[in-house]
Each structure stands twice: as C-alpha cells, then as structure tokens.
Design an enzyme around this catalytic site. Structure first.
Site, short mmCIF file in Angstrom:
data_model
loop_
_atom_site.label_atom_id
_atom_site.label_comp_id
_atom_site.label_asym_id
_atom_site.label_seq_id
_atom_site.Cartn_x
_atom_site.Cartn_y
_atom_site.Cartn_z
N GLY A 34 0.92 -1.24 0.09
CA GLY A 34 0.06 0.03 -0.21
C GLY A 34 0.82 1.12 -0.13
N ASN A 38 3.64 6.53 -7.84
CA ASN A 38 3.87 6.12 -9.14
C ASN A 38 4.55 4.88 -9.56
OD1 ASN A 38 1.93 8.08 -10.13
ND2 ASN A 38 3.60 9.62 -10.23
N HIS A 40 4.54 2.08 -7.76
CA HIS A 40 3.57 0.61 -7.83
C HIS A 40 2.55 1.28 -9.37
CE1 HIS A 40 4.13 1.55 -3.62
NE2 HIS A 40 4.39 0.44 -3.45
N GLN A 64 7.96 -9.76 7.76
CA GLN A 64 9.20 -8.96 7.12
C GLN A 64 9.75 -7.86 7.88
OE1 GLN A 64 7.06 -8.43 3.29
NE2 GLN A 64 8.08 -6.57 3.22
N LYS A 152 13.29 -1.62 -7.99
CA LYS A 152 13.66 -0.64 -6.84
C LYS A 152 14.05 -1.63 -5.71
CE LYS A 152 13.26 2.56 -3.35
NZ LYS A 152 13.14 1.96 -2.26
N VAL A 179 10.97 4.05 -10.71
CA VAL A 179 10.38 5.13 -11.06
C VAL A 179 10.73 6.39 -10.18
CG1 VAL A 179 8.32 6.57 -11.28
CG2 VAL A 179 8.30 4.33 -11.92
N LEU A 187 11.07 6.75 -6.11
CA LEU A 187 10.06 6.47 -5.46
C LEU A 187 9.92 5.53 -4.26
CD1 LEU A 187 7.23 7.73 -7.83
CD2 LEU A 187 9.03 9.10 -6.81
N SER A 188 9.44 5.71 -3.21
CA SER A 188 9.28 4.89 -2.04
C SER A 188 8.51 5.34 -0.96
CB SER A 188 10.64 4.53 -1.21
OG SER A 188 10.66 3.98 -0.06
#
Lengths: 282, 282
Positions: A34, A38, A40, A64, A152, A179, A187-188
């Site tokens: 979730g 961008n 995802h 995890q 990523k 991305v 992006l993260s």
C-alpha cells in the site's frame, strides 16, 4: 475510471477470479504494502499490458519487519490507495486481514540460502524469509499468470525469482524499472518519512550510484577507490550511516567480478529513515 | 495388469498429466521413496478409489537424511517397484533424477515450527525441512487433486497437512492406515535391514503401543508408569535404544493432556536399524 472490486478474504477474491479464469482471461498480480505511488502505478500499467485483469494486493506484512523496524509507523492510507487503483483501472484489490494470511496455528516459513545472506539480509536478517513466505502465499492464493515486482527492490526480485524457480511455482515474474522523482530520488513509500532537509539530500544516493556506474564502464580497476570515496561523500553530505554500497553480480548478488553482469546497490540512513536504491550498468 | 507410463522429467510428466487434466480427470499423487511394499500399495488403492488416475513418485530424497543416516544403503529396486505398479494399476511413475528436483543453484527450503520440533524432529533435526520441501515441490510439480500419505509416518502426515494449509496449496491430503505383518510389525522399507533375531523382536514395538493404548482407555492416571515400564520392557527384550515412546496430541504432537485426541508414537533401535510406529486410541 473503472470499477474496483474489493476482496478482504481469500475465498471472496478467488470467487471473483474464477469468473475471469473460466473465461480464459490472463491475470496479473501486483503485490504491494500500500501507500501507493507512481512506482506502483507503473507495475499495474505493466500488468495491464500483459494480462486481461490486474489484481493488486495490499498487505503490510509484519513478518518481514524486524523488532526495531518501522512496522508501526509504515504508512497506511487505503482510501487514497483505492482511489488511485480506480483511476488506473486495476480490477481487483485484495486487502486481506492478518488472519487470511496467518491463521491461528500458522507455522510455516520459506527460507533461501546464499542470495538472502548478503546486503539487505545482513541488516534485516528476517526480511527475506518474511518476504518469500508472504509472496509464496499470495502467489498460491491468487494463482496469477503473471506477478509484477519493482526493480527498486532488486535483491527482493532476485529472491522471489529464485524461490519461484526452486519451488516450481507456475507463474511468470515480470519486473518494472524504478520510477524516480525528477531529481533522481527513487519513489518509495518510506520517502514520506523524510523532512525537508533530508529530502534535499536524498537524491545524492542516486548520484553515488551513477558515479560508480560510470567508473565501472570507464575503469573498473579503480572501482574500490571510487566506492570508498562515494561512501565518504554520502557521510560528509549528511547521511547518518551507510549499511552497504556495493557492486554485485546482478542475479546472485555475490561481489562483482570482471565479466559479471553488474548491479550497484545501496542502503543508507538519513536520520531515522533507511533508504535503498540500485541501478544497472548497461 | 495395465500400462505404466514412466516419466523421468518434470516436463514429460506434466505432458502426460495435461492430457488427463484436459479430459477433466481427477489425479492422485502417492509420493514414495520406492522399495514398495503393501503399505504403499494400500495408498495407491486408496488413490484409485478417489481419483481417475494415480501417479506414484519414487525419489529417495537426500535432503531428509542426516549425515550419519542410511541414505546410501536405503533400498533401491526400481525394476521390482515398476512391476508392482503395473500389477496394481498405477497409471504413471514419476521417477525424477536429482536435477529435476534440485537443479543447479537450488537454495530454497521450507521450515515449520513447533510441530517439527518434537519426536522425530529431536532426533532427525533436518528431516522435516527436507520432507516439507520435497513434498511441496512434488505437489507443485504434479499439482494433483489428491495426495496420499501413510499413517505409519504420523508426524510427517501432520507436518505435510500443516504445510499444505499454511501455504494454501490446492490439494486434498488423504491418509491410509498402517499396513502390518500378521505379527503386528508395521510394514516399512527399512524392515529389510533387520536380521532374523531383530525381525523376531520387532513386533514388540506394536505390543508396547497396544499396552499403552489400553492403559489410556482404562486408567489414564497411571499412564506415566506404564510408559516407563513399556520402555524398560523393550530395552530388556533387546532393543538397543528408545528415541521416544510418547502419548501426544494427535494433531499438534504436543504432550498429551486429558481430553486431547491421542496418538501413541515410538521410535526405537534394533541394532543398526531405527524403527518407528504409532497407533491411535479410538
């Protein structure tokens, strides 16, 4: 804007998928935690290209995360996520409760060998076992034709691919490039943790990777020196700690040797936030 | 006497199964390590009752043997096995080479928790991880509707059932009762190791189990004493060592408590041969 089906239970999800499957439709799964961005969206776009229906899963998988990691503060924003999935044209959101994945008495885990013991595996010793187990479960619950992961998390992609091959899971793994923001930051969902100053510094990670990639192309003999220098530069710029900055064999993640396909990977801390990134060299 | 298809490779096996699957036929898998006896035959008979086609696999799985165990001397007699499978009407024998299950670079294993840490798990610490991994692989390679296991390996059945549930494997597990020689000895490929004197003593295992089952029914308060006495009797009779002789919860294998469904399990040594057995109490 299309209709997004929401399934909270495995059985509900499977009933919807059975209709598509009986029609001979191809199904892609995009597993996520979730807080969709961008990166995802690019995975879902790729799914739409290669499959008739795209299922996105949202599950913040506790197994995890280590005991001192950011499970509690990991961003959760399902309403925004659902709006984004509607807009992009995802067909089904599978957002299971904990019990759907780990019911009472659950006690099975999947462990991999060498590929999980370097890089992330050193600093997050339970991470890949948690990832492998939850991904195997999602793949076996959804049984998609394709599953799509972002580059990523490069080491994760290799771990998942190895597991899928080792366990004869009947699914094709596709990957999509990272991305980035215009200044280079990957992006993260964890970028949301960064304050303004940290956000300003964050793109230096990508610059460090680029510098090493350049060295690798022009003069691999000088690699160690450049990697050492890049670490010093990051620390001097304000990174609190560098977990690793390494050139690796792109598939096994073993230390790179001349002639190997290369991947350059980094994990570093800005304040309380741990960022990871990686690039190839072609 | 029917035709037995022999498949050595996963792809060859799958091609044959695809034909049956496309016809809507139900497929049962009986995973074995070969050296087939009437216990295995009973599993195949059960498969024939519940499915249209029965696949038997023969694979002596090295990862479930410890370094000092009997992998090298485990009986291998494929020609006799094939003749038996023809006679019984098994449809396909899947007898893969090592590389079909563990190709170069293989590094994934499946581990379970509490259920694998008692009884056999204490004495054969790598056993259940080896079993779980190879059974998962066979289930995912063959993707049968049913898989059939013998109650002789009771703890193994519970481990496999737990794994199948935990990993959402889409297969029904059936079990068949232990087949015994007229004097009570449970059939096992390892009985071939016994010399005449050992073979004469071996049925005492079953007698010990029966005595404890009787006590459990009539006076569970005196159970510990009877179990202790049964152990002494076995040692006095000539058993070299008793790894365990225990009354357990039949599903979790935890120590039995009043009200639990019970299973009585034993592992003991006759000379160089380790025998296991178990019975229920209904």
């Amino acid at each position: 804007m299309s209709h997004l089906i929401l399934a909270r239970s495995r059985n509900d999800m499977r009933q919807h998928l059975k209709i598509w499957r009986d029609q001979g439709k191809k199904i892609a799964l995009v597993p996520t935690m979730g807080a969709l961005h961008n990166g995802h969206i690019a995975l879902i776009e790729l799914g739409k290209q290669y499959a008739d229906h795209v299922v996105t899963s949202i599950f913040v998988n506790p197994t995890q995360f280590g005991p001192n990691e950011d499970l509690a503060r990991y961003p959760r924003q399902e309403d925004e996520d659902r709006a984004k999935l509607c807009t992009i044209g995802c067909d089904l959101l599978y957002a299971p409760n904990l019990e759907e994945l780990y019911p009472q008495g659950f006690q099975t885990r999947i462990e991999l060998g060498a590929i999980t013991q370097r890089l992330e595996g050193v600093f997050r010793p339970h991470f890949f076992s948690g990832v492998a187990t939850v991904v195997a479960k999602l793949l076996l619950q959804v049984t998609p034709d394709l599953a799509i992961f972002g580059e990523k998390d490069w080491q994760q992609v290799q771990v998942v691919s190895t597991m899928v091959k080792d366990l004869d899971l009947d699914v094709t793994i596709l990957t999509a490039p990272t991305v980035r923001d215009p200044d280079g930051l990957a992006l993260s969902s964890r970028n949301a943790y960064l304050n303004a100053e940290e956000r300003r510094l964050a793109p230096k990670l990508k610059s460090a990777l680029d510098k090493i990639a350049h060295q690798l192309k022009t003069n691999p003999a000088g690699l160690d020196f450049i990697v050492g220098q890049a670490k010093q530069d990051l620390l001097a710029a304000g990174f609190r700690e560098i977990d690793y900055l390494e050139v690796c064999h792109s598939l096994t993640l073993e230390p790179w040797q001349l002639g190997d396909p290369a991947r350059i990977l980094v994990a570093a801390w800005l304040g309380q936030t741990r960022l990871i990134d990686n690039i190839g060299t072609s």
